[in-house]
Design an enzyme around this catalytic site. Structure first.
Site: not given
Ligand code: ADP
Length: 477
Positions: A171, A224, A229, A246, A280, A379
């Site tokens: 994903k 992310g 996380g 990470e 990061c 951050e």
């Molecule tokens: P960033 O701000 O770096 O995009 P996020 O943590 O928002 O960081 O996103 C990192 C990944 O996690 C993306 O692919 C995002 O779609 C996914 N993501 C966001 N919310 C969820 C969730 N509730 N469950 C699983 N994955 C998620």
């Protein structure tokens, strides 16, 4: 063309189609991409589970050859794929091509690793008993990635997953489906059996959440934000799932009085502002001792003054746009917070108008910042850095380590004593001496401490720690 999701070897559409917008020119639609539904995500997970028994026993030459073919195609198409990456993410074309080359190198490395999978044979402490320690594939793995390295991060998760005999549900981040789709298309055509790699583009709250809810995914590797996380971690506990996270960074770059000024300026410019600060591993706290402080700040500002912020594809652009409107608003909010909390805005701070409508922000430097300010604790993930003035090395080290994060940590010095001490005592997963805090090799461990990382390291041979499970077999002869 509408780009669809790959589920059990078939490209499947849905009613939910989104435009991929170029942050350098918001009038440009990079492509149309399908968002997977919850049901399609569940089908992708079921396909990965069904494909696992055969793939986990596949010959290593088959794995080697698919990974090698992928590396070769990525490299052959680096200019075209780099341009796609630059258009959807906004990093400059040279940065985007370098990232595509990096992805190719990662696949090349793991193509080699597939032929070097090893275990151990040793005697038992009891007579006439032999022991074998082997690494077995983990199972179907969820790969959830962010937008800032749309090609390299998926590569460094998918390549070791496949190399070690796992199947994958991938994903990508919503903002960057283009690179993800191109990578999966290459891997699919390279000969992966159906269901071994599935692509589910779409929202975190839908696709990501369906992955977190699944019993069948026995591992999730995530890069992310710290908030998401933590969500992955909590959801995975219920499923006894292995996780590799990470997350953020608030990386320090220490500059000591004895530093070479040119090296210090280049290391800081590269760490803090290239890739628009959206890494990061970016350094956002520049911790500078008194004796060099004013000379360093003067030289850094002179260097920032000649950097071009412009369209990612424009020759001569040093810094591309911020990734989207939301991220830009967040960066500007942090710039306001910095001013309100009493840091001095020494350079930048404003949006820029360029020939195309995009999210252009000046590289922004604060001075007279304290490590307690929010701009030094949280951050920002943009081209914003703060200089913290300190007395000496001891104070610099203490300030460097005074952070909830611990990914990368840098020092610029000509002192062997201080460099050695910093390597030993920096509380970070990666330490850089006279180098940018970003810019890591692909064949060695990547990861951090504290709130930055959780679980085994990524990349190189250390990747096996996450992507395999160890078995100890005893045989009485
Ligand atoms: P960033 O701000 O770096 O995009 P996020 O943590 O928002 O960081 O996103 C990192 C990944 O996690 C993306 O692919 C995002 O779609 C996914 N993501 C966001 N919310 C969820 C969730 N509730 N469950 C699983 N994955 C998620």
């Amino acid at each position: 063309m509408i780009h669809t999701n790959l589920i059990d070897g078939e490209w499947l559409g849905s009613q939910d189609i989104v435009e991929n917008i170029n942050p350098s020119d918001t009038r440009e639609v990079v492509g149309l991409y399908t968002r997977a539904t919850t049901r399609q995500t569940e089908a992708a997970i079921a396909a990965a589970a069904a494909a696992f028994p055969a793939w986990s026993r596949s010959g290593v030459l088959q794995r080697h050859s698919i990974l090698k073919k992928t590396a070769d195609e990525l490299l052959a198409r680096k200019d075209e794929l780099g341009a796609l990456l630059a258009r959807e993410e906004g990093k400059t074309l040279p940065e985007a091509i370098a990232e595509t080359v990096r992805a190719a190198q990662v696949f090349d490395f793991f193509a080699g690793e597939a032929l070097r999978l090893v275990g151990q044979v040793l005697p038992s402490v009891r007579p006439n008993i032999g022991i074998e320690i082997t690494r077995e594939p983990l199972g179907p793995i969820g790969v959830i990635t962010p937008w800032n390295f749309p090609m390299a991060i998926p590569a460094w998760k998918i390549a070791p997953a496949l190399c070690h005999g796992n199947t994958v549900v991938f994903k990508p981040a919503e903002l960057v489906p283009g690179s993800a789709w191109a990578l999966v298309d290459i891997l699919h055509r390279a000969g992966l059996p159906n269901g071994v790699l599935n692509l589910v583009m779409g929202q975190g709250s839908v696709v990501g959440q369906a992955m977190l809810n699944s019993d069948a995914l026995v591992g999730i590797t995530f890069t992310g934000s710290t908030g998401t996380g933590n969500r992955v971690a909590l959801a995975s506990l219920e499923h006894h799932r292995k996780i590799q996270l990470e997350m953020g960074g608030k990386n320090p770059m220490v500059v000591l009085d004895d530093a070479d000024l040119d090296i210090a300026v280049e290391a800081c410019v590269s760490s803090a502002f290239f890739s628009t600060g959206q890494r990061c591993t970016a350094a956002s706290r520049l911790i500078v001792t008194d004796g060099i402080h004013d000379r360093f700040v003067g030289a850094l500002i002179a260097r920032l003054d000649v950097l071009n912020v412009d369209h990612a594809l424009k020759p001569g652009s040093h810094i591309g746009p911020v990734v989207d409107a939301q991220q830009l608003a967040s960066n500007l909010n942090y710039i306001d917070i910095g001013k309100q909390q009493g840091a001095r805005l020494a350079f930048g701070g404003d949006c820029l108008n360029r020939g195309t409508p995009g999210f252009y922000l000046q590289p922004t430097l604060f001075t007279e910042a304290s490590n307690a300010m929010r701009i030094c604790r949280e951050e920002i993930f943009g081209p914003v850095a703060a200089v913290i003035r300190v007395r000496d090395y001891d104070e610099a080290l203490a300030v460097a380590n005074d952070t909830p994060f611990g990914l990368s940590s840098g020092i610029v010095t000509t002192s062997l004593k201080h460099a050695s001490d910093f390597k030993r005592n920096a509380q970070a997963g990666m330490v850089m001496v006279n180098l940018s805090t970003a810019g890591v090799d692909f064949h060695v461990p990547f990861g951090g401490r504290k709130a930055s990382s959780y679980g085994p390291r990524e990349q190189g041979q250390y990747a096996a720690e996450f992507y395999t499970t160890v078995k100890t077999a005893y045989t009485s002869a």
